[in-house]
Each structure stands twice: as C-alpha cells, then as structure tokens.
Write a protein that holds these residues in place. Structure first.
Motif, short mmCIF file in Angstrom:
data_model
loop_
_atom_site.label_atom_id
_atom_site.label_comp_id
_atom_site.label_asym_id
_atom_site.label_seq_id
_atom_site.Cartn_x
_atom_site.Cartn_y
_atom_site.Cartn_z
N PRO A 91 0.83 -1.23 0.00
CA PRO A 91 0.00 0.00 0.00
C PRO A 91 0.86 1.28 0.00
N ASP A 92 0.24 2.40 -0.43
CA ASP A 92 0.93 3.69 -0.49
C ASP A 92 1.00 4.29 0.90
N LYS B 169 -0.93 7.70 1.55
CA LYS B 169 -2.39 7.62 1.72
C LYS B 169 -2.76 7.08 3.09
N VAL B 170 -1.94 6.11 3.57
CA VAL B 170 -2.25 5.51 4.86
C VAL B 170 -2.10 6.53 5.98
#
Length: 770
Positions: A712-713, A716-717
């Motif tokens: 995941p990025d 963004k998290v």
C-alpha cells in the motif's frame, strides 16, 4: 385395596340420613356408584343406599353363632330335598337380609347340594351347567364361615377366590358387595391393569380377596404385607381353566404360599377328574357334586343349538348378513384370536351396520374392557359383542339372544362355555356354530358323544349380502386397516395349525387365496410356519430315517406388521403346548405332499429349500456326485488305467492349493518390495526440491528487482490517520463546548491529576484530608 378408605360422598350421605355405612361400600379396588341428589328413593334402594335395619348387639351375635354351630353339627337332620328357600339353610340374619335385598330367594340345584356341605367345612369339587348359580354356592359359605369365626379386619385374609379372567373377578366382587353388605368384612379386587401401588398399600386389612392368578402371584412375590397364614377358605372358580397348562406354573406358586390346613372349593361347568390335578390343591376327602351328570343333555334345556356349514371365504359375508337380518337382537360373536376381533370390529364399524358393535379381547386396556363390559350388560337390544374366549367363562351377560361361534371351538368344553353365555337361569337363548366342510364330521361326533343335541340349518342365499367391493375400497383407503387384515389372516391360520385335534382342524384343506381375497386382500400374505410344516412333512416322507416320527407344527412365523418390524429376523415363539401332528400312515403323508405343491401357488408361503453343502454330505458318508469329461467323439476321458476323472479328488486339490499358495506368497513379496522402492524414490525427490528452494531464497545473487507494487501507499495511509485524528480533535472540542460548566471543571481536574507525580499526588491527598 388393603386398608380401604371410605368414599367421602357416600359417607356424607350416610351421615345425613343417619345410618352407618358398611365396609363393603367403601371405595377400594372397584369404583362405587355415588348417590345422586336427583335420584328417586327406588333408584337409591336398587343401588344399595337402603338403611341397614340389622343392628345386633354383641350378645345377640354370640347367641346366633352358637345356634348356627349347633345346627352345623346336626348334619344328618338336613336333607337337600327339603330345602325350598334360603331360610331353610342355617344362615345368619345378615346373610339372609343381603340375599333378600339382592332378589335371591330360591336356591338353584347346585346351590342346594353344595352350600350345606360347604357350611360343614368339607372340601367340594362341583360341576354344574352354565348359568346355574355357582357364584352364590361359594359366596354364602365364605360369609358364614367368617361370621362364625368372628372375623375382623385385624385378622387379615380369611377367604381367597381365584378366577381366570378379570371380568369374572369383577362380577364376583360386585355380587359379594350386594350379598354381604350387612357384614363387617372388607373385600378387595386384585386384577391386572389397576394401580399396583394403591393395591399394595391397602392389601393387609382385606378379609376377602377376589383376583386373577397373575396379579395375586405378583403381590405374593413383591408385597411383604400380603400374609396368607390365617387363610380359611380357598375357592377356584372355573377350576379346570385355572388348573390347566396355561396357568400351571402360576397356580403351583400360589398354592405353595397358602397354608395346608384350609377348606378348598372347586367350581366349574366342566370339572376335571384327574387325581394329579386335584392333588395339587391338596383336597382332603372332597365331596363331588354333579347334579346334571346323569341328565340326557349337558347344556341348558332352553338353549336351542344349531350349526351351519360355510366355506372359509364365505364366513365374512355370512356374518355381515346375519347382523343385517337380526337388527334388534343382543348378540355375542366369538372368534379364535384377538387380531380377528380387532379387524372385524374396525371393518364393520366403517361399514356401519344396524347394530351397535363392541369389542372385547385380551389385548385391550383394562379401563376400556370394563367400559365395554358394563355397556354391553346395560344394553338390552340392538348390540353385538365381538369377543375372544376371554368372555366365554363365567360372565353373566343378561338377556343375550344369540351366541354365534364364527370359528370352530378347540374342544367340547370350549363349546359349552361359549354357548353358556345365553339361556342362563331358566331363560331361553340360541347358539349358532359355524363349521367348515372338513370340520363338520369330527366336531359333530364330539358333540354327540358329550350328549349335546344340535341340528343343522341352511342359509337362504337370497338373504346374503356381500360387502366385498366396499371392503376392498376401505382397505385401499386405509393402510392401517389393510395391515390389520394381514395380521388377522396369519393369526387365524396359526390358531388352526396349533389345534391338537387333527381330525377337525386340517390346515392343508384351507383355501388360503380365496380366504385372503374375502378379507379384502389382493395378495395372499406370506405365512412362514406353513412352509416349515410342509417341508418337515416332505423330509419325513422321503427319508426312511424319519418315517415313523411325528411332524411338529411350525411355531415360528413372521407377520408384515409394524409391531414385528423391530425383530424382522426373529420369529414369534408361541406360549402354548406344541400339539404334534400325527402322520403315522403313509396316506396322510402323501396328502400333505400333494397339498404342498398347491400351497406354493395358493399362499406363496413356501420358502426356498436350503441347499446342503457337499462338505456336510461327505461328513454324513453320503455319495457325492461326480463329473465326467467327454472328448470330441463323445467318449469319456479316462486316465490312470481307465478310471474316470474324479472332480472331487481332495489330495490333488490340496496339492494344487499348496503350490498356488507358494506362488502367491512370492508374488506378494515382490509387490511389497516394488512399493517400498517407489516410496523411497519419492522421498528423495522431495528432499532435493526443498534444498533447491532454500538456496534460491538465501544464497541467490540475482539482480532481478523484486516487484513491490502490491504494497500500500504510505502517504495515503498516514494521511487518512491524520485526518482521523484531526476529526476526533474537532469532535472533542465541539463536545467540550456543549458540556455544562461543572462537567468541564471535573474533566479539567482529572486531566491535571494525571500529569502529577507520585509525591505531588500524596501531598494533594493530605491537603484534601485536612
């Protein structure tokens, strides 16, 4: 039973009308009819609520007892011919009052001849016609003996009356209540189907017990309060039935528990004369009484007896037509088995005849049996009772017009007891015996030898109404009725096969297919025990070893019913004597063999014959069949000097088997070895593959980059987490603005205390305590 509590309603009625309730009117083993406020005085008088006028003092009773004992000693002064009423007997006033209120004024022949020797303490073996009043012949001596002995409820059991059926025991109990109402004795009824716990608690205070053998023996075995040491009189009503093989073991156990010194009275319509049977009950110089022994007719004179010859398939039509042509009559129809009664009752009830139908057989609930018995006695016309032989002995059904014996009785004794349900106490009645063509000669010969007159009547075919079409539709509509018909069919065939008189009951002459069709069955049910009977007959005829031995009837069968589905592989064992079928002559054996082939097509009852193994035949030293090989020209193949090849040479066969076993073991070892090699090869390959994968993971210097697009990025998290924290802070601020001032202060103080150290917290607490 035992210590009987008084019926409250009856006691309240007695107090209201100022009279003392007698002990026999207490509610014990049998229900007592309680007084209805709307009943007339005449109805109350009939039910036993009349005030007793006999209040004798102790001195008066003592004088009366002395007078009675004096009259007993004067045996020669009393002759039976001079007795016209009960007052001529030396009886107590209480017994005479009870007899008068029960409408018993003149004694019958058996009563005149048996009461006097019984009062004198003698043992009696009495036989009289049915309906001649044998019950009073032993009840009156019982009441008088206990009265003279000054018997009380503290003395325990004084008289024991044993009967074969529950209905007969109930009838005797009711008669005892009516006749002995003025005496201070307690009476009880011990029969199956009642509450065993209540009987056990009330048993020890009873003076007179009327019961059936099974329930009596159960109390003797289980109840320590059942004490028979003081017994004075033992009565066996229907003694021939109580002493036969059906109750042999039970009666032996009961008699062993009774005292040896006692008075014994045996009563029946057909009495036994066997010395061995009489020795079982320990009679001492008994007085034999048979007033009707020398008469020309063994049955009542006003009984009209007739018989009709009917084929087996036409029995149902005949019975249905008989009920239609006698609509306003009181009829009893006797069958040989309980399952027949059950089926005919259910079937005729659906066909809706003109008469009321009632069933009575041994498998019914006792409460229902009592209800049926009472209802049939209360009806006077337009009623039909379908029953087995449980209703054939001793029962006093009032005003019965017809007795129909649909199945041939086992012997003359059974015929007499069945026919005796009508024409009782000088009343008229008719008996109809239904016989099959092959039963006619043997049964009529037995009746003639027993001095029983009977005449033949013929059926008017114009009055026959066949309900076969309706029966078939009912069986198709109700599967449970069809199963009941199958059980009735098998039960009838079984009962006929177990009868001992083979001249009357010939099972090989029964047309089973037509009989099953007359019951509404499209397919004849399988009857297993018929095949076993015929197989044994065939074996006894073919084998000279069993030529002169008797062929026993099959005692095993299986019915296609819900009750027998639990033990499908087992067969029912019959609890009665296995009567042998005598086949001493070759003629009778030939008849059985000829009919065995017909029975295969008729009843489908012949089971396939079991094949006997050759090994068993060799053990029996019997000749074994040999196989002969032929060549192309049709000549037998020979070897070893012209001897024919024997297919059953055990030595050669054993040698070939041993050689084949050696080869099989070698081949089995080779297969196991090959299997072990393949398993090891697979394990080596798996280990090599695991080593290669480990080298690729940890020791590879490949420059090929790893694809991490699936991760995941992080922007963004973390952005989402920050937005969440900001939103939660804004929400908290908004909530703080909305809270009241006191809540805000508490919250702020809480936050400040969380930031304090341990010393600061202790100092704060000390300040607060001050």
């Amino acid at each position: 039973m035992g210590k009987v509590r008084e019926n409250k309603k009856y006691v309240n009625y007695a107090r209201k009308n100022k009279f003392k309730p007698t002990k026999l009117h207490r509610k014990g083993a049998a229900e007592y009819n309680v007084k209805d406020e709307n009943q007339s005085s005449a109805q109350q008088k009939q039910k036993g609520f009349k005030r007793s006028k006999l209040h004798l003092s102790v001195s008066e009773e003592e004088e009366e007892i002395k007078t009675l004992l004096l009259r007993y000693s004067q045996e020669a002064s009393l002759t039976t011919g001079a007795i016209e009423t009960f007052k001529d007997f030396p009886l107590s006033k209480k017994t005479l009052a009870g007899l008068k209120e029960a409408n018993f004024t003149k004694p019958t022949v058996i009563q005149r001849e048996s009461i006097w020797p019984a009062l004198c303490g003698k043992d009696i073996v009495a036989a009289a016609k049915t309906g001649s009043g044998k019950t009073l012949a032993f009840l009156i001596p019982i009441l008088e003996r206990l009265f003279v002995e000054k018997w009380t409820n503290m003395d325990g059991l004084g008289a024991l009356i044993i009967t074969p059926t529950r209905e007969l025991a109930t009838q005797i109990f009711e008669t005892t209540v009516h006749v002995g109402r003025h005496h201070d004795f307690t009476a009880g009824l011990l029969i199956g189907g009642q509450n065993l716990k209540k009987e056990r608690n009330r048993l020890h205070n009873l003076n007179i017990i009327i019961g059936t053998p099974g329930r009596l023996l159960q109390h003797m075995d289980e109840n320590p309060l059942f004490n028979t040491t003081n017994l004075k009189i033992l009565v066996l009503d229907e003694a021939d039935r109580c002493l036969d093989m059906g109750f042999a073991a039970t009666m032996n156990s009961i008699i062993e528990n009774l005292p040896d010194v006692r008075q014994t009275l045996l009563f029946s319509a057909t009495q036994t004369n066997s010395v061995r049977e009489l020795a079982r009950v320990k009679l001492v110089q008994p007085t034999r009484i048979a007033p009707h022994e020398h008469e020309e007719i063994a049955t009542p004179s006003k009984l009209q007896q007739s018989y009709v010859i009917v084929d087996l398939p036409a029995k149902l039509t005949m019975l249905w037509s008989f009920l239609h042509t006698h609509p306003k009559q009181k009829i009893i129809v006797f069958f040989s088995t309980c399952k027949q009664v059950k089926y005919f009752y259910q079937l005729f009830k659906k066909l809706r005849p003109a008469s009321l139908l009632l069933p009575l057989y041994g498998g019914m609930n006792q409460e229902k049996r009592n209800k049926v018995y009472a209802e049939f006695c209360s009806k006077r016309t337009n009623v039909c009772l379908m029953a087995t032989d449980v209703a054939s002995r001793g029962l006093d059904f009032p005003k019965v017009n017809w007795v129909v014996q649909m199945d041939c009785p086992e012997d003359v004794v059974q015929y007499i007891h069945r026919a005796g349900r009508t024409a009782r106490l000088n009343t008229s009645g008719e008996n109809l015996l239904v016989l099959l063509p092959h039963e006619t000669h043997g049964m009529l010969e037995l009746l003639e030898n027993s001095k029983i007159p009977i005449k033949q009547i013929k059926i008017d075919e114009r009055q026959l109404f066949s309900p076969l079409a309706k029966i078939q539709s009912l069986l198709a509509q109700f599967p449970e009725l069809k199963e009941c018909a199958k059980r009735a069919f098998v039960a009838y065939i079984k009962s006929a096969a177990l009868m001992k008189n083979r001249e009357v009951f010939q099972i090989q002459k029964l047309n089973l297919d037509d009989y099953a069709r007359s019951l509404g069955l499209s397919i004849t049910p399988r009857v297993r025990f018929i095949s076993r009977t015929l197989d044994r007959a065939y074996q006894s005829n073919t084998s000279s070893k069993f030529e002169n031995k008797s062929i026993t009837t099959g005692i095993e069968h299986r019915e296609s019913s819900d009750e027998d589905d639990q033990d499908v592989d087992d067969f029912l064992q019959v609890k009665r004597i296995n009567n042998n079928i005598e086949c001493s002559t070759n003629v009778e054996q030939t008849i059985i063999m000829e009919n065995s082939h017909a029975a295969v097509n008729q009843s489908h009852a012949i089971a396939p014959k079991k094949r006997t193994s050759k090994h068993k035949l060799m053990k029996k030293s019997l000749s074994i069949s040999k196989r002969i090989a032929f060549d192309d020209e049709g000549m037998p193949v020979t070897c070893d000097g012209g001897k024919e090849n024997d297919a059953y040479n055990l030595a050669e066969a054993r040698l070939r088997l041993e050689q084949q076993d050696v080869e099989d073991k070698k081949r089995y070892k080779a297969l196991k070895k090959a299997k072990r090699i393949t398993v090891k090869e697979k394990e080596r390959k798996l280990k090599a593959n695991d080593f290669c994968t480990m080298a690729d993971d940890f020791g590879s210097d490949s420059d090929v980059s790893v694809n991490l697009d699936w991760l995941p990025d992080p922007d963004k998290v973390y952005a989402s987490k920050n937005t969440k924290e900001n939103s939660s802070d804004t929400e908290q601020i908004a909530n703080d603005q909305q809270m009241p001032r006191s809540e805000k202060r508490k919250r702020k103080l809480l936050q400040n205390t969380r930031e304090l150290s341990l010393n600061d917290t202790e100092q704060l607490v000390m300040n607060l305590l001050k």
